[in-house]
Motif scaffolding. Structure first.
Motif, short mmCIF file in Angstrom:
data_model
loop_
_atom_site.label_atom_id
_atom_site.label_comp_id
_atom_site.label_asym_id
_atom_site.label_seq_id
_atom_site.Cartn_x
_atom_site.Cartn_y
_atom_site.Cartn_z
N ALA A 275 0.85 -1.19 0.00
CA ALA A 275 0.00 0.00 0.00
C ALA A 275 0.88 1.25 0.00
N ALA B 253 0.00 -4.44 3.64
CA ALA B 253 -1.32 -4.14 4.18
C ALA B 253 -1.33 -4.34 5.69
N VAL C 206 -4.49 0.28 6.03
CA VAL C 206 -4.38 0.19 4.57
C VAL C 206 -4.46 -1.27 4.14
N GLY C 207 -5.09 -1.47 3.00
CA GLY C 207 -5.14 -2.79 2.39
C GLY C 207 -4.17 -2.88 1.24
N ASP D 241 -3.89 -0.29 -1.66
CA ASP D 241 -4.57 0.96 -1.28
C ASP D 241 -3.60 2.15 -1.31
N GLN D 242 -4.17 3.34 -1.29
CA GLN D 242 -3.40 4.57 -1.15
C GLN D 242 -4.04 5.41 -0.04
N ALA D 243 -3.24 5.71 0.97
CA ALA D 243 -3.71 6.56 2.07
C ALA D 243 -3.08 7.94 1.90
#
Length: 270
Positions: free
Chosen positions: A191, A232, A253-254, A257-259
């Motif tokens: 991620a 993740a 976050v998986g 994903d983008q945080a």
């Protein structure tokens, strides 16, 4: 009285076997070592054979070419012809072939660990055959496919953390094939964590970032921007800068994903 005796004598001679119908055939069967001979049935010239020790015998056959048929449980029927001499004997040796059928695949799934390439078992990996999941590796990496083949079969292997791959195994009819497969670890999908650190007045701050769970330590750019990649999971990200109050954020976050978030740091009070 003499005439009657002559007629009886003639009838007796007619009933005696002639040289042309007194031939004998001896038949020996060779079964497969792994399948015992069971319920054999053998005929020669349309006559049933009689067991004679380890062979079979058919008597009273006419001379010439005689057709022989043989069958047994689990074997393919076989036909053969043999030449029987007048009043003599002939022998024939018949190897039996098993009826083609599935075999068994026994395997173990491993991967290499460490610089020395130590092999360790891989559990819970799906083994697919013909698009169906037919087995799954146990805690020691072993699996069994009870029915496969005969001939070359393609096993597809897939599971968490490993790269999907195929393995071709040649399975003997009614036999067993063994295989050991070294799996490749799959590339981990990570991620992205991105953002910017600013002061409460909106100015960029050069800060240090710490992620304890990942043992990660990084610094922002001069613009206050930062980005890094992690597997993740849930992380506690701490932001520290000289003259500012530290701040910790929790982020989940998986894979893939983008945080994205902004951090505003408050100045320390004098």
């Amino acid at each position: 009285m003499t005439l009657v005796l002559a007629l009886l004598s003639t009838g007796t001679l007619a009933a005696a076997p002639s040289p042309e119908t007194s031939g004998t055939v001896w038949i020996t069967l060779r079964p497969h070592p792994s399948l015992p001979l069971k319920s054999p049935r053998i005929q020669a010239g349309g006559k049933e054979a009689i067991a004679a020790g380890e062979a079979f015998r058919v008597e009273g056959l006419a001379s010439g070419q005689v057709a022989i048929t043989a069958s047994a449980e689990g074997y393919q029927p076989v036909e053969r012809k043999v030449l029987v001499p007048p009043g003599g004997q002939a022998s024939v040796f018949l190897p039996l072939e098993r009826i083609p059928g599935p075999g068994t695949v026994k395997g173990r799934l491993l991967w290499e660990q460490g610089n020395e390439g130590t092999k360790v078992p891989v559990a819970d990996i799906e083994v697919q055959l013909g698009g169906q999941v037919v087995a799954r590796s146990d805690a020691d990496g072993y699996f069994v496919v009870p029915e496969a083949g005969p001939g070359p079969v393609t096993l597809k292997l897939a599971g968490t953390g490993v790269r999907p791959q195929e393995e071709v195994v040649v399975v003997p009819s009614h036999g067993e094939a063994s295989v050991e497969v070294i799996l490749q670890k799959g590339s981990e999908v990570r991620a992205w964590i991105r953002g910017r650190v600013r002061s409460t007045q909106g100015r960029p701050v050069l800060a240090t970032l710490r992620v304890e769970e990942a043992r990660l330590r990084a610094r922002t750019r001069a613009t206050g921007d930062f980005e890094f990649r992690l597997p993740a999971g849930r992380y506690h990200v701490t932001f520290e800068a000289r003259g500012y109050v530290p701040q910790t954020k929790v982020v989940d976050v998986g894979a893939g994903d983008q945080a994205l978030f902004y951090v505003d740091l408050s100045p320390l009070e004098n």
